[in-house]
Design a protein around this motif. Structure first.
Motif, PDB file in Angstrom:
ATOM      1  N   PRO A  67       0.825  -1.228   0.000  1.00 53.80           N
ATOM      2  CA  PRO A  67       0.000   0.000   0.000  1.00 53.80           C
ATOM      3  C   PRO A  67       0.853   1.269   0.000  1.00 53.80           C
ATOM      4  O   PRO A  67       1.934   1.306   0.583  1.00 53.80           O
ATOM      5  N   ASP A  68       0.340   2.309  -0.662  1.00 48.92           N
ATOM      6  CA  ASP A  68       1.022   3.603  -0.690  1.00 48.92           C
ATOM      7  C   ASP A  68       0.945   4.265   0.687  1.00 48.92           C
ATOM      8  O   ASP A  68       0.059   3.973   1.494  1.00 48.92           O
ATOM      9  N   MET A  69       1.898   5.165   0.942  1.00 54.85           N
ATOM     10  CA  MET A  69       1.897   5.942   2.178  1.00 54.85           C
ATOM     11  C   MET A  69       1.977   7.424   1.816  1.00 54.85           C
ATOM     12  O   MET A  69       2.789   7.823   0.989  1.00 54.85           O
ATOM     13  N   VAL A  70       1.129   8.230   2.435  1.00 51.21           N
ATOM     14  CA  VAL A  70       1.045   9.655   2.108  1.00 51.21           C
ATOM     15  C   VAL A  70       1.771  10.479   3.166  1.00 51.21           C
ATOM     16  O   VAL A  70       1.637  10.223   4.374  1.00 51.21           O
ATOM     17  N   TYR A  71       2.556  11.458   2.715  1.00 47.94           N
ATOM     18  CA  TYR A  71       3.213  12.383   3.641  1.00 47.94           C
ATOM     19  C   TYR A  71       2.169  13.385   4.139  1.00 47.94           C
ATOM     20  O   TYR A  71       1.520  14.060   3.345  1.00 47.94           O
ATOM     21  N   LEU A  72       2.026  13.500   5.460  1.00 51.26           N
ATOM     22  CA  LEU A  72       0.980  14.340   6.039  1.00 51.26           C
ATOM     23  C   LEU A  72       1.520  15.621   6.672  1.00 51.26           C
ATOM     24  O   LEU A  72       0.735  16.441   7.157  1.00 51.26           O
ATOM     25  N   GLY A  73       2.839  15.796   6.670  1.00 51.39           N
ATOM     26  CA  GLY A  73       3.430  16.979   7.291  1.00 51.39           C
ATOM     27  C   GLY A  73       3.525  18.152   6.336  1.00 51.39           C
ATOM     28  O   GLY A  73       3.039  18.115   5.196  1.00 51.39           O
ATOM     29  N   SER A  74       4.196  19.207   6.796  1.00 50.18           N
ATOM     30  CA  SER A  74       4.393  20.404   5.978  1.00 50.18           C
ATOM     31  C   SER A  74       5.527  20.181   4.980  1.00 50.18           C
ATOM     32  O   SER A  74       6.615  19.717   5.354  1.00 50.18           O
ATOM     33  N   LEU A  75       5.281  20.536   3.738  1.00 52.97           N
ATOM     34  CA  LEU A  75       6.320  20.393   2.718  1.00 52.97           C
ATOM     35  C   LEU A  75       7.332  21.532   2.734  1.00 52.97           C
ATOM     36  O   LEU A  75       8.341  21.466   2.045  1.00 52.97           O
ATOM     37  N   THR A  76       7.070  22.550   3.504  1.00 54.10           N
ATOM     38  CA  THR A  76       8.066  23.635   3.618  1.00 54.10           C
ATOM     39  C   THR A  76       9.022  23.365   4.781  1.00 54.10           C
ATOM     40  O   THR A  76      10.012  24.071   4.933  1.00 54.10           O
ATOM     41  N   ASN A  77       8.735  22.352   5.580  1.00 50.21           N
ATOM     42  CA  ASN A  77       9.604  21.998   6.710  1.00 50.21           C
ATOM     43  C   ASN A  77      10.608  20.945   6.233  1.00 50.21           C
ATOM     44  O   ASN A  77      10.293  19.762   6.164  1.00 50.21           O
ATOM     45  N   PHE A  78      11.818  21.378   5.906  1.00 51.72           N
ATOM     46  CA  PHE A  78      12.823  20.470   5.352  1.00 51.72           C
ATOM     47  C   PHE A  78      13.142  19.329   6.313  1.00 51.72           C
ATOM     48  O   PHE A  78      13.191  18.162   5.916  1.00 51.72           O
ATOM     49  N   ASP A  79      13.399  19.630   7.585  1.00 54.54           N
ATOM     50  CA  ASP A  79      13.798  18.603   8.551  1.00 54.54           C
ATOM     51  C   ASP A  79      12.738  17.523   8.683  1.00 54.54           C
ATOM     52  O   ASP A  79      13.051  16.324   8.729  1.00 54.54           O
ATOM     53  N   LEU A  80      11.474  17.934   8.733  1.00 54.99           N
ATOM     54  CA  LEU A  80      10.372  16.992   8.882  1.00 54.99           C
ATOM     55  C   LEU A  80      10.241  16.107   7.646  1.00 54.99           C
ATOM     56  O   LEU A  80      10.109  14.881   7.746  1.00 54.99           O
TER      57      LEU A  80
END
Length: 349
Positions: free
Chosen positions: A162-175
């Motif tokens: 199954p695919d996994m979706v990134y749920l955090g902020s895309l402007t937060n490089f570290d995250l």
């Protein structure tokens, strides 16, 4: 260092070649460090042999150092390769359905290329492109996948995974980097002749499962128990698996052969220690205690002096240990040298 002196003019000439191709000084920087004068820098990056060529991106040291030919052409070609775009742009979403599912794929769907979200995606792709395939789609092509804004999906190996979706902020490089690294770099990695020295240079001891190549059941069990018992130890020890047939030499150091596999061992770079019984792998806390015994120094003590007095079986006199230490699997081991033994086997082959 004679070899450093030999490399110096080559390195300098390569920098001049690249400077002509990338005149903007912020694009590529060549630098050299005198490790006698700056031992703190050498220590920080675990430099123990000279000369060593390390690549940094955005101030972050890449785990793979340059091991190519020491020539102007080879070094310049390496830099050109590193400057190439690590992200493949998708022109039709049908391309996603035909991805190589034996690889780890990270797919980004963006409204536009000139955005902070995509710049973060680019930075992470530049760092992890050796571990994952990065793809991107923009504008109308990606619209169907952007129902709640720019979107990044991880597609793990396996047709039905199954695919996994990134749920955090895309402007937060570290995250975003931490999330992507977790997906691209497996918890349990395979050690090979090609990456053995690279893994050693990470400076962490090894917890290794030696198994036959077609014994996927043992590997899966090991992966499950590492994830269940040792996730908190990530960052203190490297979790690895190795092909018993290829790595007969390291097995000899623990008096084992491929016929004994699967075998679990720790290589501390000073000694190798054997997990007593593979069948105990699923005993709650057993594998974790093995690793904790490494960190506490217990494995090292028992290697040299036999079991700790607190580990004596009920009714066994402690003085017996002093006069005649019981033979254990730890005591039989031959100490390994600082470099992992597979490197010597590679030379012998």
């Amino acid at each position: 260092c004679r070899f450093s002196q030999m490399l110096h003019p080559i390195f300098e000439e390569a920098s001049n070649v690249i400077k002509e191709e990338y005149p903007d000084k912020n694009q590529v920087v060549f630098a050299r460090v005198d490790c006698d004068q700056h031992s703190d820098i050498a220590q920080r990056y675990r430099i123990s042999k000279y000369p060593t060529l390390k690549l940094f991106r955005n101030g972050m040291m890449m785990k793979r150092e340059y091991r190519g030919q020491r020539s102007v052409t080879a070094i310049a070609d390496y830099i050109r390769q590193q400057k190439s775009n690590p992200i493949r742009e998708v022109q039709d979403l049908e391309e996603i359905s035909s991805l190589d599912r034996s690889r780890r794929n990270i797919v980004g769907y963006f409204e536009q290329k000139d955005s902070d979200n995509y710049r973060t995606f680019e930075r992470v792709a530049n760092i992890l492109h050796d571990d994952c395939v990065f793809l991107s789609a923009f504008g109308a092509i990606s619209k169907a996948e952007r129902f709640s804004g720019d979107n990044v999906i991880y597609k793990p190996p396996g047709e039905n995974a199954p695919d996994m979706v990134y749920l955090g902020s895309l402007t937060n490089f570290d995250l975003f980097y931490a999330w992507t690294q977790d997906k691209c770099v497996p918890l349990v990695r395979e050690i090979t002749f090609e990456n053995g020295e690279e893994l050693t240079e990470e400076g962490l001891p090894f917890l290794i499962l030696f198994h036959m190549k077609d014994d996927l059941e043992s590997l899966e069990k090991f992966q499950q128990e590492v994830a269940r018992q040792l996730i908190s130890e990530k960052g203190t020890i490297n979790f690895l698996h190795a092909d018993c047939d290829k790595f007969r030499h390291p097995l000899l150091h623990i008096q084992k052969t491929p016929a004994d596999c699967p075998v679990i061992a720790i290589d501390s770079f000073r000694h190798m220690y054997v997990f007593p019984d593979f069948s105990d792998l699923s005993v709650p806390g057993k594998l974790k205690q093995f690793v904790l015994d490494l960190h506490s120094g217990k494995l090292h003590r028992e290697f040299h002096h036999g079991p700790d007095p607190t580990d004596v079986a009920p009714g066994q006199p402690i003085q017996d240990l002093a006069s005649s230490p019981p033979e254990s699997s730890f005591q039989k081991l031959a100490p390994s040298e600082h470099r992992y033994t597979l490197l010597r086997e590679k030379d012998e082959l």
